[in-house]
Scaffold this motif. Structure first.
Motif, PDB file in Angstrom:
ATOM      1  N   THR A  48       1.708 -32.723  36.564  1.00 52.88           N
ATOM      2  CA  THR A  48       2.594 -31.604  36.581  1.00 52.88           C
ATOM      3  C   THR A  48       2.355 -30.498  37.356  1.00 52.88           C
ATOM      4  N   ARG A  49       3.102 -29.732  37.527  1.00 51.05           N
ATOM      5  CA  ARG A  49       3.125 -28.467  38.488  1.00 51.05           C
ATOM      6  C   ARG A  49       3.381 -27.204  37.735  1.00 51.05           C
ATOM      7  N   GLY A  50       3.873 -27.238  36.518  1.00 46.68           N
ATOM      8  CA  GLY A  50       4.342 -26.026  36.010  1.00 46.68           C
ATOM      9  C   GLY A  50       3.224 -24.970  35.950  1.00 46.68           C
ATOM     10  N   ASP A  51       3.688 -23.842  35.997  1.00 49.78           N
ATOM     11  CA  ASP A  51       2.618 -22.589  35.619  1.00 49.78           C
ATOM     12  C   ASP A  51       2.429 -22.608  34.106  1.00 49.78           C
ATOM     13  N   VAL A  52       3.621 -22.914  33.314  1.00 48.24           N
ATOM     14  CA  VAL A  52       3.360 -22.909  31.941  1.00 48.24           C
ATOM     15  C   VAL A  52       3.490 -24.456  31.598  1.00 48.24           C
ATOM     16  N   VAL A  53       2.812 -25.007  30.597  1.00 43.44           N
ATOM     17  CA  VAL A  53       2.998 -26.449  30.413  1.00 43.44           C
ATOM     18  C   VAL A  53       3.225 -26.612  28.737  1.00 43.44           C
ATOM     19  N   CYS A  54       4.147 -27.410  28.484  1.00 41.40           N
ATOM     20  CA  CYS A  54       4.590 -27.311  27.059  1.00 41.40           C
ATOM     21  C   CYS A  54       4.627 -28.760  26.591  1.00 41.40           C
ATOM     22  N   PHE A  55       3.997 -29.008  25.583  1.00 36.64           N
ATOM     23  CA  PHE A  55       3.676 -30.370  24.842  1.00 36.64           C
ATOM     24  C   PHE A  55       4.464 -30.609  23.782  1.00 36.64           C
TER      25      PHE A  55
END
Length: 314
Positions: free
Chosen positions: A118-125
């Motif tokens: 993944t690349r996002g600055d914010v990662v949501c699980f």
């Protein structure tokens, strides 16, 4: 309860309604941040497709909140991968990520490896077994990270019914995690769902944390984040009700053992006398013992992995 926790509950516990979606989107545009959503999945063909469809429809097609939606298959033997892909997710198999390091079974293992794809600055699980899924689970926990630069990690909080009984879910939380946190890390006593699988964090924090490979990952992450960034960088958001598949008592026992082991290491970094758990099942000749190993491995912070460092340079 500590006075610090009482203050935290007033200033760092919110409702999803506190941040309207248009404001969250404006903050996202202004900051230039990107958002990745990760679903760890193991034999969740019945539910994963609906979750993916809601996120794609409500948070990718209708509004550009989520930039990347990835399902990491943890070795499913059913149609989880096919269903997730058909619904519009990018599906990556656990074993295909960082093949230099052989994968081990466990939720934490999948979450750790997801940082590499993944690349996002914010990662949501988001757990893949949720029923009656609402986009609020994502917008609620991503919102504070996009609107408040001081917030580093946000947990969802919710009611967890058990069958028809309201508020009786989360048995491992009430019997194991909450007593541990209250006694040993009282600053974390304000978290309503410390073991919940729905949470979001800045990549810059996640890549600095070790990941217990199994069910201890949520408790370990909270404790380590507290020590790394402090209580005021942590928050929680009420997203309503969580309906999901409940595990049986013996599975919960194994989960509890893994969580206790994670806490033990963080309390003393000491030697485990017996990293196993024996449970009993009634058989034809009476009660028969079944012994299970307890996860004893943790993955290092992702910043220590050469492949991750090389990707950042590139």
């Amino acid at each position: 309860m500590l006075e610090e926790v009482e203050r935290w509950l007033r200033t760092r516990s919110w409702s999803v309604a506190d941040r309207p979606l248009d404001g969250v989107l404006a903050a996202k545009r202004a900051s230039g941040s990107s958002v990745s959503v990760v679903l760890p999945a193991l034999n969740e063909e019945e539910t994963v497709g609906d979750i993916v469809s809601v996120i794609r429809r409500d948070l990718m097609a209708r509004v550009p909140l989520v930039d990347e939606l990835v399902v990491v298959d943890s070795g499913s033997t059913d149609r989880t991968s096919a269903v997730a892909a058909a619904a519009g997710a990018r599906v990556v198999h656990r074993d295909a990520i960082l093949p230099r390091i052989p994968a081990v079974p466990g939720k934490g293992e999948v979450l750790w490896r997801s940082l590499l794809v993944t690349r996002g600055d914010v990662v949501c699980f988001v757990d893949a077994d949720l029923r009656e899924f609402s986009a609020d689970f994502v917008t609620g926990i991503v919102g504070p990270l996009l609107t408040d630069p001081e917030v580093q990690l946000v947990k969802a909080m919710y009611d967890r019914p058990l069958g028809t009984a309201a508020g009786q879910g989360g048995r491992v939380t009430e019997l194991m995690a909450r007593p541990l946190l209250n006694m040993h890390w009282p600053q974390l006593a304000g978290f309503v769902q410390p073991l919940g699988g729905e949470y979001a964090a800045r990549r810059s924090l996640l890549e600095q944390l070790p990941f217990p490979v199994g069910y201890g990952v949520e408790l370990g992450m909270l404790v380590d984040a507290l020590h790394l960034v402090g209580l005021d960088a942590l928050a929680q958001v009420d997203v309503g009700e969580r309906i999901h598949r409940h595990q049986d008592g013996q599975a919960l026992g194994r989960m509890s053992a893994a969580i206790y082991r994670t806490a033990q290491l963080r309390l003393a970094r000491g030697h485990l006398l017996r990293p196993s758990l024996t449970q009993f099942e009634r058989g034809a000749d009476g009660f028969e013992p079944r012994t299970y190993s307890v996860d004893t491995e943790e993955r290092p912070p992702m910043t220590e992995i050469a492949e991750y460092a090389a990707r950042r340079v590139a």
